[in-house]
Design a protein around this motif. Structure first.
Motif, PDB file in Angstrom:
ATOM      1  N   LEU A 138      31.181  48.803  97.381  1.00 51.33           N
ATOM      2  CA  LEU A 138      32.376  48.295  97.707  1.00 51.33           C
ATOM      3  C   LEU A 138      31.837  46.621  97.449  1.00 51.33           C
ATOM      4  N   ARG A 139      32.906  45.897  96.754  1.00 50.66           N
ATOM      5  CA  ARG A 139      32.571  44.326  96.537  1.00 50.66           C
ATOM      6  C   ARG A 139      33.558  43.738  96.668  1.00 50.66           C
ATOM      7  N   GLN A 140      33.592  42.649  97.535  1.00 50.15           N
ATOM      8  CA  GLN A 140      34.508  41.743  98.119  1.00 50.15           C
ATOM      9  C   GLN A 140      34.838  40.647  97.019  1.00 50.15           C
ATOM     10  N   ASP A 141      35.939  40.472  96.466  1.00 48.62           N
ATOM     11  CA  ASP A 141      36.296  39.047  95.829  1.00 48.62           C
ATOM     12  C   ASP A 141      37.473  38.404  96.364  1.00 48.62           C
ATOM     13  N   CYS A 197      36.792  45.753  95.588  1.00 52.16           N
ATOM     14  CA  CYS A 197      36.695  46.348  94.380  1.00 52.16           C
ATOM     15  C   CYS A 197      35.867  47.605  94.609  1.00 52.16           C
ATOM     16  N   GLY A 198      36.178  48.747  94.188  1.00 53.25           N
ATOM     17  CA  GLY A 198      35.202  49.884  93.909  1.00 53.25           C
ATOM     18  C   GLY A 198      36.150  50.952  93.607  1.00 53.25           C
ATOM     19  N   ARG A 199      35.644  51.936  92.984  1.00 55.26           N
ATOM     20  CA  ARG A 199      35.983  53.283  92.501  1.00 55.26           C
ATOM     21  C   ARG A 199      36.609  54.231  93.714  1.00 55.26           C
ATOM     22  N   GLY A 200      37.956  54.281  93.691  1.00 53.66           N
ATOM     23  CA  GLY A 200      38.787  54.840  94.733  1.00 53.66           C
ATOM     24  C   GLY A 200      39.475  53.937  95.752  1.00 53.66           C
ATOM     25  N   ILE A 207      49.411  51.822  91.750  1.00 55.47           N
ATOM     26  CA  ILE A 207      49.042  52.598  90.913  1.00 55.47           C
ATOM     27  C   ILE A 207      48.550  52.042  89.623  1.00 55.47           C
ATOM     28  N   SER A 208      49.140  50.651  89.007  1.00 60.83           N
ATOM     29  CA  SER A 208      48.330  50.096  87.985  1.00 60.83           C
ATOM     30  C   SER A 208      46.968  49.928  87.958  1.00 60.83           C
ATOM     31  N   ARG A 209      46.382  49.810  89.184  1.00 59.21           N
ATOM     32  CA  ARG A 209      45.015  49.558  89.299  1.00 59.21           C
ATOM     33  C   ARG A 209      44.236  50.684  89.325  1.00 59.21           C
ATOM     34  N   GLU A 217      38.619  48.580  89.928  1.00 54.73           N
ATOM     35  CA  GLU A 217      39.610  49.043  90.684  1.00 54.73           C
ATOM     36  C   GLU A 217      39.543  48.115  91.944  1.00 54.73           C
ATOM     37  N   TYR A 218      40.814  47.917  92.564  1.00 54.75           N
ATOM     38  CA  TYR A 218      40.569  47.162  93.884  1.00 54.75           C
ATOM     39  C   TYR A 218      41.908  47.356  94.736  1.00 54.75           C
ATOM     40  N   ILE A 219      41.756  46.960  95.793  1.00 53.86           N
ATOM     41  CA  ILE A 219      42.948  46.837  96.951  1.00 53.86           C
ATOM     42  C   ILE A 219      42.892  45.669  97.735  1.00 53.86           C
TER      43      ILE A 219
END
Length: 374
Positions: A87-90, A95-98, A343-345, A351-353
């Motif tokens: 997990l990477r914070q920006d 950010c990260g897969r899933g 879903i577009s991400r 990929e991020y949330i």
């Protein structure tokens, strides 16, 4: 643990679809039990994958399911700035897969679990985490089959696929299949002595494409884009060289069906075209790859109205992507989609949330728990 800390742990597990998932199942199960909930591991028939059900509150009265999948798509696409499984914070982005599809929702449910387990829940909250959703919802049917022995029939299921925390009442159904045609090889100078599998498959594809275009004539459901069922071939392979008669050809087909239309029935005509090749001396095989029904929940359904109260947003009529929700509904459990992220991400590099999205989802789950403890 904070929701972002749980998400970081989940991302570290490269639980790629179709692969063993014992590591992530063990971690979540241990976490759930430490939080004061009951965790039940449900091995699938593959032998190296399992579903997981975690229950907070009494299991013998109807409650609600929070449904999510533990698997992710592979992360081999170019463009990742860092390791997709770290997990990477920006800023506010994680950010990260899933992260969006859909370990973010899993993290929210697990972050809320200690509070749920410590509450005097009169009705339970079940966390139902499945495997191989990304392969066409292959894991959850086994979970649904086991559910009657594990708890009272739930009042509803919230499927936490990314929807920007706005509940969605419908999606299309889907079925996918692999078509195999086997002919006879030979030198291309003597096509009369061989049996060209590529040519035979081309005829099947051509007929299926015409059939697919006929679906554009209806029936229609204007909640979807496009408003009709659809068909496409996504993969075709066969042959070795241009001067060798190809003895094998494979093609993958999928259909997307509007509500009220069976995806499997849409493929019936194509299957008949394939098997008609036997009369010309070909060997053929039809492999079903996946199938799940459409979701259609009325706007006035109790679950839909509950989600309006929990999110403060009106429900959306439909989305274009598919989920496990249709399978829950098919099993007699009302289902609706609502989760953090967009879903577009999904299925894209980096990929991020957003952290605020996670907190909003965790709050929704805790608010649900507060209602069930009242």
């Amino acid at each position: 643990m904070k929701v972002e800390e749980i998400l970081a742990m989940l991302i570290r597990f490269p639980s790629v679809v179709g692969k063993p998932n014992d590591a992530i199942v063990d971690w979540i199960s241990t976490y759930g039990q430490a939080a004061g909930a009951k965790a039940t591991v449900l091995p699938g028939p593959e032998g190296d994958r399992a579903n997981l059900l975690i229950t907070a509150g009494p299991h013998n009265v109807p409650g609600y399911i929070l449904s999510g999948h533990m698997d992710v798509v592979p992360a081999g696409e170019a463009g990742w700035k860092t390791d997709p499984f770290q997990l990477r914070q920006d800023g506010k982005r994680l950010c990260g897969r899933g992260t969006t599809d859909m370990k973010g929702f899993l993290a929210c449910a697990l972050a809320a679990l200690p509070k749920l387990a410590a509450s005097n829940l009169q009705r339970p909250v079940h966390l139902a985490f499945s495997y191989d959703e990304e392969a066409g919802c292959r894991g959850v049917p086994h979970l649904l089959a086991a559910l009657p022995d594990l708890c009272a029939k739930p009042l509803g299921a919230i499927i936490g696929e990314p929807s920007r925390m706005q509940a969605v009442r419908a999606h299309k159904g889907k079925a996918a299949a692999r078509l195999d045609v086997v002919g006879h090889s030979g030198h291309s100078s003597r096509p009369d002595l061989g049996l060209n599998a590529v040519h035979a498959m081309a005829n099947v594809i051509a007929q299926a494409v015409v059939y697919g275009r006929s679906l554009e004539q209806g029936p229609f459901d204007d909640n979807f884009e496009p408003p009709y069922s659809s068909l496409q071939f996504g993969v075709v392979s066969g042959g070795q060289a241009v001067n060798i008669i190809p003895d094998r050809c494979t093609a993958d087909i999928e259909v997307r069906a509007i509500s009220g239309v069976s995806p499997r029935l849409l493929l019936k005509e194509v299957k008949e075209q394939l098997f008609a090749l036997r009369e010309r001396g070909y060997e053929v095989v039809w492999h079903e790859l996946s199938a799940y029904p459409a979701l259609s929940l009325p706007r006035e359904a109790k679950l839909a109205m509950l989600m309006v109260e929990l999110t403060g947003k009106e429900t959306l009529p439909a989305v274009s992507y598919g989920t496990e929700a249709g399978l829950y509904q098919q099993a007699g459990i009302d289902a609706i989609i609502c989760g953090p992220g967009d879903i577009s991400r999904a299925h894209r590099p980096n990929e991020y949330i957003e952290l605020d999205e996670l907190k909003a989802c965790q709050k929704m789950i805790e608010d649900l728990g507060a209602r069930l403890a009242a």
